[in-house]
Design a protein around this motif. Sequence first.
Motif, PDB file in Angstrom:
ATOM      1  N   ARG A 801       0.830  -1.206   0.000  1.00 54.69           N
ATOM      2  CA  ARG A 801       0.000   0.000   0.000  1.00 54.69           C
ATOM      3  C   ARG A 801       0.866   1.259   0.000  1.00 54.69           C
ATOM      4  O   ARG A 801       0.621   2.194  -0.768  1.00 54.69           O
ATOM      5  CB  ARG A 801      -0.927  -0.029   1.218  1.00 54.69           C
ATOM      6  CG  ARG A 801      -2.020   1.019   1.196  1.00 54.69           C
ATOM      7  CD  ARG A 801      -2.929   0.847   2.406  1.00 54.69           C
ATOM      8  NE  ARG A 801      -4.147   1.615   2.266  1.00 54.69           N
ATOM      9  CZ  ARG A 801      -4.258   2.901   2.577  1.00 54.69           C
ATOM     10  NH1 ARG A 801      -3.203   3.551   3.030  1.00 54.69           N
ATOM     11  NH2 ARG A 801      -5.408   3.532   2.417  1.00 54.69           N
ATOM     12  N   GLU A 802       1.868   1.284   0.857  1.00 55.99           N
ATOM     13  CA  GLU A 802       2.711   2.486   0.918  1.00 55.99           C
ATOM     14  C   GLU A 802       3.474   2.692  -0.374  1.00 55.99           C
ATOM     15  O   GLU A 802       3.648   3.825  -0.839  1.00 55.99           O
ATOM     16  CB  GLU A 802       3.675   2.400   2.098  1.00 55.99           C
ATOM     17  CG  GLU A 802       4.593   3.612   2.160  1.00 55.99           C
ATOM     18  CD  GLU A 802       5.276   3.804   3.492  1.00 55.99           C
ATOM     19  OE1 GLU A 802       6.174   4.662   3.561  1.00 55.99           O
ATOM     20  OE2 GLU A 802       4.918   3.113   4.454  1.00 55.99           O
ATOM     21  N   LEU A 803       3.943   1.628  -0.981  1.00 56.72           N
ATOM     22  CA  LEU A 803       4.697   1.781  -2.227  1.00 56.72           C
ATOM     23  C   LEU A 803       3.794   2.195  -3.389  1.00 56.72           C
ATOM     24  O   LEU A 803       4.233   2.920  -4.292  1.00 56.72           O
ATOM     25  CB  LEU A 803       5.442   0.486  -2.538  1.00 56.72           C
ATOM     26  CG  LEU A 803       6.621   0.195  -1.598  1.00 56.72           C
ATOM     27  CD1 LEU A 803       7.121  -1.238  -1.759  1.00 56.72           C
ATOM     28  CD2 LEU A 803       7.760   1.180  -1.815  1.00 56.72           C
ATOM     29  N   LEU A 804       2.538   1.744  -3.385  1.00 53.93           N
ATOM     30  CA  LEU A 804       1.592   2.207  -4.409  1.00 53.93           C
ATOM     31  C   LEU A 804       1.327   3.706  -4.248  1.00 53.93           C
ATOM     32  O   LEU A 804       1.268   4.453  -5.238  1.00 53.93           O
ATOM     33  CB  LEU A 804       0.281   1.428  -4.305  1.00 53.93           C
ATOM     34  CG  LEU A 804       0.317  -0.031  -4.770  1.00 53.93           C
ATOM     35  CD1 LEU A 804      -0.980  -0.747  -4.393  1.00 53.93           C
ATOM     36  CD2 LEU A 804       0.559  -0.140  -6.264  1.00 53.93           C
ATOM     37  N   ILE A 805       1.147   4.150  -3.019  1.00 51.75           N
ATOM     38  CA  ILE A 805       0.931   5.576  -2.760  1.00 51.75           C
ATOM     39  C   ILE A 805       2.159   6.376  -3.194  1.00 51.75           C
ATOM     40  O   ILE A 805       2.050   7.449  -3.809  1.00 51.75           O
ATOM     41  CB  ILE A 805       0.616   5.809  -1.271  1.00 51.75           C
ATOM     42  CG1 ILE A 805      -0.758   5.229  -0.929  1.00 51.75           C
ATOM     43  CG2 ILE A 805       0.675   7.286  -0.919  1.00 51.75           C
ATOM     44  CD1 ILE A 805      -1.083   5.220   0.545  1.00 51.75           C
ATOM     45  N   SER A 806       3.339   5.846  -2.895  1.00 54.81           N
ATOM     46  CA  SER A 806       4.569   6.527  -3.276  1.00 54.81           C
ATOM     47  C   SER A 806       4.700   6.633  -4.792  1.00 54.81           C
ATOM     48  O   SER A 806       5.147   7.656  -5.330  1.00 54.81           O
ATOM     49  CB  SER A 806       5.755   5.774  -2.679  1.00 54.81           C
ATOM     50  OG  SER A 806       6.967   6.382  -3.019  1.00 54.81           O
ATOM     51  N   PHE A 807       4.303   5.580  -5.507  1.00 55.27           N
ATOM     52  CA  PHE A 807       4.324   5.604  -6.979  1.00 55.27           C
ATOM     53  C   PHE A 807       3.404   6.701  -7.502  1.00 55.27           C
ATOM     54  O   PHE A 807       3.756   7.456  -8.414  1.00 55.27           O
ATOM     55  CB  PHE A 807       3.899   4.242  -7.522  1.00 55.27           C
ATOM     56  CG  PHE A 807       3.875   4.145  -9.027  1.00 55.27           C
ATOM     57  CD1 PHE A 807       4.980   3.693  -9.723  1.00 55.27           C
ATOM     58  CD2 PHE A 807       2.747   4.498  -9.766  1.00 55.27           C
ATOM     59  CE1 PHE A 807       4.978   3.589 -11.113  1.00 55.27           C
ATOM     60  CE2 PHE A 807       2.721   4.399 -11.142  1.00 55.27           C
ATOM     61  CZ  PHE A 807       3.849   3.953 -11.819  1.00 55.27           C
ATOM     62  N   LYS A 808       2.204   6.799  -6.918  1.00 56.07           N
ATOM     63  CA  LYS A 808       1.242   7.820  -7.352  1.00 56.07           C
ATOM     64  C   LYS A 808       1.790   9.215  -7.107  1.00 56.07           C
ATOM     65  O   LYS A 808       1.651  10.120  -7.944  1.00 56.07           O
ATOM     66  CB  LYS A 808      -0.074   7.617  -6.590  1.00 56.07           C
ATOM     67  CG  LYS A 808      -1.122   8.699  -6.831  1.00 56.07           C
ATOM     68  CD  LYS A 808      -1.821   8.514  -8.160  1.00 56.07           C
ATOM     69  CE  LYS A 808      -2.818   9.624  -8.453  1.00 56.07           C
ATOM     70  NZ  LYS A 808      -3.789   9.895  -7.410  1.00 56.07           N
ATOM     71  N   LYS A 809       2.461   9.389  -5.969  1.00 53.90           N
ATOM     72  CA  LYS A 809       3.025  10.694  -5.656  1.00 53.90           C
ATOM     73  C   LYS A 809       4.163  11.045  -6.617  1.00 53.90           C
ATOM     74  O   LYS A 809       4.302  12.190  -7.039  1.00 53.90           O
ATOM     75  CB  LYS A 809       3.531  10.696  -4.219  1.00 53.90           C
ATOM     76  CG  LYS A 809       4.097  12.030  -3.779  1.00 53.90           C
ATOM     77  CD  LYS A 809       4.603  11.969  -2.349  1.00 53.90           C
ATOM     78  CE  LYS A 809       5.215  13.307  -1.947  1.00 53.90           C
ATOM     79  NZ  LYS A 809       5.791  13.276  -0.583  1.00 53.90           N
ATOM     80  N   SER A 810       4.966  10.053  -6.988  1.00 55.84           N
ATOM     81  CA  SER A 810       6.122  10.298  -7.852  1.00 55.84           C
ATOM     82  C   SER A 810       5.729  10.531  -9.300  1.00 55.84           C
ATOM     83  O   SER A 810       6.325  11.364  -9.987  1.00 55.84           O
ATOM     84  CB  SER A 810       7.090   9.116  -7.790  1.00 55.84           C
ATOM     85  OG  SER A 810       7.564   8.925  -6.487  1.00 55.84           O
ATOM     86  N   THR A 811       4.756   9.776  -9.778  1.00 50.96           N
ATOM     87  CA  THR A 811       4.424   9.807 -11.211  1.00 50.96           C
ATOM     88  C   THR A 811       3.126  10.544 -11.516  1.00 50.96           C
ATOM     89  O   THR A 811       2.872  10.878 -12.674  1.00 50.96           O
ATOM     90  CB  THR A 811       4.298   8.378 -11.758  1.00 50.96           C
ATOM     91  OG1 THR A 811       3.175   7.726 -11.135  1.00 50.96           O
ATOM     92  CG2 THR A 811       5.564   7.573 -11.479  1.00 50.96           C
ATOM     93  N   GLY A 812       2.284  10.735 -10.476  1.00 51.37           N
ATOM     94  CA  GLY A 812       0.975  11.333 -10.716  1.00 51.37           C
ATOM     95  C   GLY A 812      -0.023  10.363 -11.308  1.00 51.37           C
ATOM     96  O   GLY A 812      -1.123  10.758 -11.700  1.00 51.37           O
ATOM     97  N   GLN A 813       0.322   9.076 -11.384  1.00 56.50           N
ATOM     98  CA  GLN A 813      -0.556   8.092 -12.012  1.00 56.50           C
ATOM     99  C   GLN A 813      -0.760   6.902 -11.089  1.00 56.50           C
ATOM    100  O   GLN A 813       0.107   6.562 -10.283  1.00 56.50           O
ATOM    101  CB  GLN A 813       0.078   7.582 -13.321  1.00 56.50           C
ATOM    102  CG  GLN A 813       0.577   8.686 -14.205  1.00 56.50           C
ATOM    103  CD  GLN A 813       0.030   8.572 -15.614  1.00 56.50           C
ATOM    104  OE1 GLN A 813      -1.119   8.168 -15.811  1.00 56.50           O
ATOM    105  NE2 GLN A 813       0.843   8.900 -16.590  1.00 56.50           N
ATOM    106  N   LYS A 814      -1.917   6.262 -11.242  1.00 58.04           N
ATOM    107  CA  LYS A 814      -2.157   4.991 -10.552  1.00 58.04           C
ATOM    108  C   LYS A 814      -1.623   3.858 -11.422  1.00 58.04           C
ATOM    109  O   LYS A 814      -1.864   3.849 -12.630  1.00 58.04           O
ATOM    110  CB  LYS A 814      -3.661   4.757 -10.335  1.00 58.04           C
ATOM    111  CG  LYS A 814      -4.331   5.728  -9.418  1.00 58.04           C
ATOM    112  CD  LYS A 814      -5.787   5.324  -9.192  1.00 58.04           C
ATOM    113  CE  LYS A 814      -6.542   5.253 -10.507  1.00 58.04           C
ATOM    114  NZ  LYS A 814      -7.983   4.957 -10.300  1.00 58.04           N
ATOM    115  N   PRO A 815      -0.927   2.906 -10.841  1.00 54.51           N
ATOM    116  CA  PRO A 815      -0.494   1.757 -11.657  1.00 54.51           C
ATOM    117  C   PRO A 815      -1.704   0.986 -12.181  1.00 54.51           C
ATOM    118  O   PRO A 815      -2.628   0.670 -11.426  1.00 54.51           O
ATOM    119  CB  PRO A 815       0.309   0.903 -10.674  1.00 54.51           C
ATOM    120  CG  PRO A 815       0.642   1.797  -9.530  1.00 54.51           C
ATOM    121  CD  PRO A 815      -0.460   2.800  -9.450  1.00 54.51           C
ATOM    122  N   GLN A 816      -1.675   0.699 -13.475  1.00 55.78           N
ATOM    123  CA  GLN A 816      -2.725  -0.141 -14.058  1.00 55.78           C
ATOM    124  C   GLN A 816      -2.249  -1.582 -14.243  1.00 55.78           C
ATOM    125  O   GLN A 816      -3.051  -2.467 -14.524  1.00 55.78           O
ATOM    126  CB  GLN A 816      -3.175   0.437 -15.401  1.00 55.78           C
ATOM    127  CG  GLN A 816      -3.812   1.813 -15.266  1.00 55.78           C
ATOM    128  CD  GLN A 816      -4.249   2.372 -16.605  1.00 55.78           C
ATOM    129  OE1 GLN A 816      -4.673   1.643 -17.497  1.00 55.78           O
ATOM    130  NE2 GLN A 816      -4.120   3.695 -16.769  1.00 55.78           N
TER     131      GLN A 816
END
Length: 1027
Positions: A801-816
Amino acid sequence: MGSWRPRLPGLGEGSQAAEPGGGGRGPGRGFRGRGGSYHQQFLQGGRGAGHYQHGQGAASQPRGATMSQQWQPLGPAAGYLGHGQAYRELQPPHYYGGGRGGRGAGPSTIAPELRQAMETSHEPDNISSPEEGSPELSPRASTVEVTDQLKELSVQDESSTGQEIVQAFPVSRSSYKFPHRPGNGSIGTRCLVKANHFFAELPNKDLHQYDVSITPEVTSRIVSRSVMEELVKLHKMSYLGGRLPAYDGRKSLYTAGPLPFTSKEFHITLLEEDGSGVERRQKTYKVVIKYAARADLHRLEQFIAGRQAEAPQEALQVLDIVMRELPTTRYAPFGRSFFSPDLGRRRSLGEGIESWRGFYQSIRPTQMGLSLNIDMSATAFFEPLPVIDFVAQLLNTDILSRPLSDAERVKIKKALRGVKVEVTHRGNMRRKYRIASLTSQTTRELTFPVDQGGTVKSVVQYFQETYGFAIQHTYLPCLQVGNQQRPNYLPMEVCKIVEGQRYSKRLNQSQIRALLEETCQRPHDRERDIIQMVNHNSYDEDPYAKEFGIKISECLASVEARILPAPRLKYNETGREKDCLPRIGQWNMMNKKMVNGGRVKSWICVNFARNDFALEPILPPMYAHPNQVERALKARFHDAMNVLGPQRKELDLLIGILPDNNGSLYGDLKRICEIDLGLVSQCCCVKQVFKMNKQILANLALKINVKVGGRNTVLVDAVSRRIPLVTDRPTIIFGADVTHPHPGEDSSPSIAAVVASQDWPEVTKYAGLVSAQSHRQELIEDLYKVTHDPQRGTVCGGMIRELLISFKKSTGQKPQRILFYRDGVSEGQFYQVLLHELDAIRKACASLEANYQPQVTFIVVQKRHHTRLFAHNHNDQNSVDRSGNILPGTVVDSKICHPTEFDFFLCSHAGIKGTSRPAHYHVLWDENNFTADALQTLTNNLCYTYARCTRSVSIVPPAYYAHLAAFRARFYMEPDSSDSGSLASVARGGGAQSSSSTSRSTRAATAGAVRPLPALKDSVKSVMFYC
């Protein structure tokens, strides 16, 4: 405890309790493996024992989770929006073949039934159908249908306010199958390689299993084998009908054809000996042999032909036991390997330890049929030395002229506990004993009662009067054998270590180096030795192989392979060379600039070595004694912040110069910087500093750049969006690994680490999180968790969960899409790990947003296997690298791979020394429908993005990074110098070696719970601090 006797299909016996250490596939079925070969451990405990390392404590929200642009929890304890379907438990069967030993298994997970969507063309003919009543997707199920089906993974009733509905009921093993191979790959230059697999012709005989009961009960396999050998010698031609049975050393006997009875009792008398051949007394055993079942070899044939999905583990284990029978009588068996001082020269490793050569052997079903995998191996044994000589080598000092210190006594006690010795003061009466402990008193101080009246006698007096033996070294302690209630004291000088005892404790760095030198062989030499070993074993003359009709080829398998092209790498546009095409797995930084350079505005340097450097950091270099590492680092950090604070600046980097032999200094420095100061650091040994060549400086720059947030290089295809199923939609790539304590460290927890890419489409920067969990627990416990906070209510958390949130913060996108590379899982644990960890991924995604279910591909990465690939012609310079190994990019997905499932061997790196070991990738779940070419090419290309060097690496970088992070986290644990502990880990990082005389533990001393690791600072965990 009652023993679990697994049965062959058809016997119909139900579920009996599994004895810890027994093999088998689940309640009531399967065979018991031998020597740990098929050791399937079903875990105790569930999730929740481990602790997830979080910046603000376990109950707090992940960093940035309250920001408006990031996902929010869906009410209290958000979960899947389902319809109240219950959990289902899938009993994890044994998987085909073996796996690496020593890894603990996971709990019998409460898990759902899973179904995999397959393309029709990928389904082999006549795959056995799931059990009636099991929900199943059609082969052409859409992604939406797959997602809907997977929502059953963790179902919550919306009205339950976070209370999970968990019910378990058994599901057939056939209800879930791993993805089938989507055809073979075609990209790359075709070539032929040889593999150390030898075709084994399937026997055309009925295999029968018989239960064996020996009374009085025998715990030693050596004794039970002696009993059965005597029985066969006496009764083979009479009661056994001429059959030569294979025995597993415990409870099962196997024959090629039926015995003339269904149940029979025998009485076998053995002459017990004391080790010198002197007869002591006779002992009679009652042996009952009772028919159990028949093994169905037809199912094995169907599996190899691809017409049956599940590996018939029973038949495979029978064949493996048959092939192990003769080597077991000739050599010292350990796991699936056999060792002997006669199989190659012994080599002293130091401190009373020596190496023995041997070979590994395993029967495996492959696409080409049944295969015998043979490889060379070596391991450490105790040298058969007098105990006094062993102790002198262990301490590397003279012990004959002074008493031992307390620290020396503790070291000897740890080294000798459990070791078998024989006495030398009684002539031919060389009785054997197992060492239980070491006396705290010296030999001259020891007394013991000799009668009920309280009369005592000294050990020195007893040996003089009874044996006429004058003890010379009375200032040394005695070995204590027997139990604590009735201890038996033996002076060291009358004891010699018995030959053939494997050393299972951790080797030190010099011993590891010596063992690696002994086992390191160029490919041509290793291939020659393997062939010589096959000839030496004379499988065509093996009486057990003949009895069972097994024929082994004497030629290595010739396998079609392909050499995948290297990817083009992008560097900064301002450099002289803007991109680069690696040659034979390597390149350099000449005329290149990092694609994204990190900024280091302020830094400090602390020198723990010689004080003669001239540098210009924010403060002058400071010299500090290695014993004062914490005080020195914190004082220097405070001084630097006094300078930077008024300017509103932060300290970016610490350079640590370490002595070449730095003990625990490296680990202490990393712990203080990353846990206490929130500062990334780069260590360098003093000898490397004084070399100051360009290669060393370039390697240091590579590491520093990614630690301060930069990127060294990226794939050209990533920037131009040409990577299938990665660059078309936001994709996050995870790597995960669990490292376990070394043998003997029974108080230390296991450490789990998960890293995830934080840039897209480049997929080069990886943030990492670490967690302590239950001892030798393989399933990652803190991928997703729910905690209850008195003020905030139910809070979702966990590493995914934390790494998904971090990805969204870094890229501005949700992983699909999610690609999950999981390192370190043995084949027997595939089902458990997949069900537990895929479930955690699903829960983590659902906790962030309703109906958020990105498509997941779950791939296991294995390095601890024994398949080796050799060039078809070692003299062809176009087919080997400079080390004589196969070329980087060589991929094999046929013949020696799984008969039906999606796996491949990839040698992505150029060899340096010895024989390259290809990585084995096995796809356990694939909603993204990768083709063989797409996944093989992606995996190979990622191996060129490893940040720490300008070489392609042997395993995919996210898995490599997870291993580094888990290894780093061992330094964060509290030191434990207790008598029961053992040597702590030895690490290599930034050119610096570290070892410690104490072990580190986070296990609470009271209840055995695992304490959480201290929290990483936010400024550290967002960068690649572990590099």
